[in-house]
Design a protein around this motif. Structure first.
Motif, short mmCIF file in Angstrom:
data_model
loop_
_atom_site.label_atom_id
_atom_site.label_comp_id
_atom_site.label_asym_id
_atom_site.label_seq_id
_atom_site.Cartn_x
_atom_site.Cartn_y
_atom_site.Cartn_z
N SER A 138 11.45 18.91 -58.81
CA SER A 138 12.06 18.87 -57.48
C SER A 138 13.06 17.73 -57.35
O SER A 138 14.06 17.84 -56.65
CB SER A 138 10.98 18.75 -56.40
OG SER A 138 10.22 17.56 -56.57
N ALA A 139 12.81 16.62 -58.05
CA ALA A 139 13.76 15.50 -58.04
C ALA A 139 15.05 15.90 -58.73
O ALA A 139 16.15 15.57 -58.27
CB ALA A 139 13.14 14.29 -58.73
N VAL A 140 14.93 16.64 -59.84
CA VAL A 140 16.13 17.14 -60.54
C VAL A 140 16.91 18.08 -59.63
O VAL A 140 18.15 18.05 -59.60
CB VAL A 140 15.74 17.85 -61.84
CG1 VAL A 140 16.97 18.49 -62.49
CG2 VAL A 140 15.09 16.88 -62.82
N LEU A 141 16.19 18.89 -58.85
CA LEU A 141 16.85 19.79 -57.90
C LEU A 141 17.64 18.99 -56.87
O LEU A 141 18.78 19.35 -56.52
CB LEU A 141 15.81 20.66 -57.20
CG LEU A 141 16.34 21.64 -56.15
CD1 LEU A 141 17.24 22.69 -56.81
CD2 LEU A 141 15.18 22.33 -55.42
N MET A 142 17.07 17.91 -56.40
CA MET A 142 17.75 17.06 -55.42
C MET A 142 18.99 16.42 -56.04
O MET A 142 20.04 16.33 -55.38
CB MET A 142 16.78 15.97 -54.94
CG MET A 142 17.26 15.22 -53.72
SD MET A 142 17.24 16.27 -52.25
CE MET A 142 17.81 15.09 -51.02
N VAL A 143 18.89 15.99 -57.28
CA VAL A 143 20.04 15.41 -57.98
C VAL A 143 21.14 16.46 -58.13
O VAL A 143 22.33 16.17 -57.94
CB VAL A 143 19.63 14.86 -59.36
CG1 VAL A 143 20.85 14.37 -60.13
CG2 VAL A 143 18.63 13.72 -59.21
N MET A 144 20.74 17.71 -58.45
CA MET A 144 21.71 18.79 -58.59
C MET A 144 22.43 19.06 -57.28
O MET A 144 23.65 19.27 -57.25
CB MET A 144 21.02 20.06 -59.06
CG MET A 144 21.98 21.19 -59.39
SD MET A 144 21.17 22.81 -59.54
CE MET A 144 21.10 23.31 -57.82
N VAL A 145 21.70 19.02 -56.18
CA VAL A 145 22.30 19.24 -54.86
C VAL A 145 23.34 18.17 -54.56
O VAL A 145 24.46 18.48 -54.13
CB VAL A 145 21.21 19.26 -53.77
CG1 VAL A 145 21.83 19.11 -52.38
CG2 VAL A 145 20.40 20.54 -53.84
N MET A 146 23.00 16.93 -54.81
CA MET A 146 23.94 15.83 -54.54
C MET A 146 25.16 15.94 -55.45
O MET A 146 26.29 15.70 -55.02
CB MET A 146 23.24 14.48 -54.73
CG MET A 146 22.11 14.23 -53.78
SD MET A 146 22.60 14.27 -52.03
CE MET A 146 23.36 12.67 -51.86
N GLY A 147 24.94 16.32 -56.70
CA GLY A 147 26.05 16.49 -57.62
C GLY A 147 26.96 17.62 -57.19
O GLY A 147 28.19 17.52 -57.28
N SER A 148 26.37 18.72 -56.70
CA SER A 148 27.17 19.86 -56.23
C SER A 148 28.02 19.48 -55.03
O SER A 148 29.19 19.90 -54.92
CB SER A 148 26.24 21.03 -55.85
OG SER A 148 25.49 21.46 -56.96
N ILE A 149 27.46 18.69 -54.14
CA ILE A 149 28.22 18.22 -52.98
C ILE A 149 29.38 17.33 -53.45
O ILE A 149 30.50 17.42 -52.94
CB ILE A 149 27.32 17.45 -52.00
CG1 ILE A 149 26.29 18.40 -51.39
CG2 ILE A 149 28.14 16.78 -50.90
CD1 ILE A 149 25.21 17.73 -50.57
N GLY A 150 29.11 16.50 -54.45
CA GLY A 150 30.15 15.63 -55.00
C GLY A 150 31.28 16.41 -55.63
O GLY A 150 32.45 16.00 -55.57
N MET A 151 30.97 17.56 -56.24
CA MET A 151 31.99 18.38 -56.89
C MET A 151 32.88 19.10 -55.89
O MET A 151 33.97 19.55 -56.24
CB MET A 151 31.33 19.40 -57.82
CG MET A 151 30.63 18.79 -59.03
SD MET A 151 31.75 17.88 -60.12
CE MET A 151 32.75 19.22 -60.78
N VAL A 152 32.42 19.23 -54.65
CA VAL A 152 33.20 19.92 -53.63
C VAL A 152 34.37 19.06 -53.14
O VAL A 152 35.38 19.57 -52.66
CB VAL A 152 32.29 20.31 -52.43
CG1 VAL A 152 33.10 20.85 -51.27
CG2 VAL A 152 31.27 21.35 -52.87
N ALA A 153 34.27 17.74 -53.30
CA ALA A 153 35.31 16.82 -52.83
C ALA A 153 36.66 17.16 -53.46
O ALA A 153 36.72 17.56 -54.63
CB ALA A 153 34.92 15.38 -53.16
N PRO A 154 37.76 17.01 -52.70
CA PRO A 154 39.10 17.38 -53.21
C PRO A 154 39.70 16.35 -54.16
O PRO A 154 40.78 15.81 -53.92
CB PRO A 154 39.92 17.49 -51.92
CG PRO A 154 39.28 16.51 -50.99
CD PRO A 154 37.80 16.56 -51.30
N VAL A 155 38.98 16.05 -55.24
CA VAL A 155 39.49 15.18 -56.30
C VAL A 155 39.32 15.90 -57.63
O VAL A 155 38.51 16.82 -57.74
CB VAL A 155 38.76 13.82 -56.34
CG1 VAL A 155 39.05 13.00 -55.10
CG2 VAL A 155 37.26 14.00 -56.52
#
Length: 333
Positions: free
Chosen positions: A253-270
């Motif tokens: 579940s911790a890995v899932l949380m890390v994946m969620v945060m990473g996915s949000i980071g990838m959405v940024a327009p950079v």
């Protein structure tokens, strides 16, 4: 794809922001620290993460093919959709969001499909991905709700959020109504203009692509692949977590949380989520007891391995694209 001066300015600014965030995050981490962690990293698990990621790319290409072929008589080559997708990923590393246009342009050249329809399928893809991302966030909330609530309360003021929505809603609705009336009048008055005709044709193709999900023959395959794509994202992250000693003991579940945060980071327009991905992944890992350095190094390793994979596949895809267009191979090849 040619860029205007304004677009070049946007590219340079977004790249500058990405580089600055990356530098700010990693200015205190030495190459020796990074080298030590890489030396301790399991190459087996790291290689597994790359293979899983590539499998995810293939699933995405196959799902895209299903959308493109919906309601049509021809069969799009999955390989060509795959190579177009890789060129799109490569373009995203150079210009944020340019990959969506680039992959459509590549497939138009190799398969002869209308650009409007291709772009419509991409919009549909992104909409579906957004729904699955929201579902993944909900799943992470279910397993890690205490941490989720604490983070949300620290980062967002609920009262301020609702106040901003209430203030912006009338402006948004009013602007939308004005835009609809304006374009309706424009299309009615200049319906015989050649530019308007081309625009109307493009919009028809766009709508055709967006609604193509209803016409997909293999509905089970389409929705199963949509789920599997996000499963590959998870196991890519899980494999890298297993590869590094500092994160090997993280719970699923911790890995899932890390994946969620990473996915949000990838959405940024950079470009390629540079900086924002690293910041959010490191931020959440600190919450799970890792040091700041360990969190940042983990983010650098997983992001770096994925970027190198995208560059390698993207360059290979470019070579294949130039070979196909030069020889003008038939669609069935």
């Amino acid at each position: 794809m040619r860029l205007t001066i304004k677009q070049w300015i946007q590219v340079v600014l977004s790249l500058g922001v990405a580089i600055w965030i990356f530098w700010f995050l990693y200015k205190d981490i030495s190459f020796a620290e990074l080298a030590d962690v890489i030396a301790e990293t399991s190459m087996f698990w790291l290689a597994a993460s790359i293979l899983i990621a590539i499998w995810g790319f293939w699933l995405r290409a196959w799902r895209w093919k299903l959308l493109i072929d919906a309601g049509e008589n021809h069969q799009t080559s999955t390989w060509r959709a795959f190579w177009a997708l890789q060129i799109g990923y490569l373009a995203n590393l150079l210009v944020p969001r340019a990959g969506e246009v680039a992959r459509c342009g590549v497939l138009k050249k190799t398969e002869g499909i209308e650009m409007g329809k291709l772009f419509g399928t991409v919009i549909l893809e992104r909409t579906i991905d957004l729904l699955f991302m929201a579902s993944t966030i909900f799943l992470a909330f279910f397993f890690e709700r205490e941490l989720f609530v604490n983070l949300f309360s620290e980062l967002v003021s609920v009262d301020d959020l609702f106040e901003k929505i209430n203030n912006a809603l009338p402006i948004f609705v009013g602007g939308l109504i004005i835009a609809i009336v304006f374009f309706y009048y424009l299309f009615r008055k200049y319906r015989d203009n050649s530019i308007i005709k081309k625009l109307r044709h493009f919009i028809r193709d766009l709508i055709k692509g967006v609604v193509s999900v209803k016409k997909v023959k293999n509905q089970l395959g389409f929705w199963a692949s949509s789920i599997a794509i996000w499963v590959t994202y998870y196991f890519t992250m899980f494999s890298v977590a297993k590869a590094i000693p500092a994160t090997a003991s993280l719970s699923p579940s911790a890995v899932l949380m890390v994946m969620v945060m990473g996915s949000i980071g990838m959405v940024a327009p950079v470009q390629g989520g540079i900086g924002t991905f690293h910041a959010l992944v490191a931020f959440i890992l600190i919450r799970y007891g890792l040091s700041e350095e360990q969190g940042k190094i983990f983010a650098a390793i997983i992001h770096g391995s994925q970027v190198l994979t995208i560059i390698a596949l993207g360059l290979l895809a470019l070579g294949i694209f130039f070979k196909i267009t030069a020889k003008k191979e038939p669609k069935s090849s």
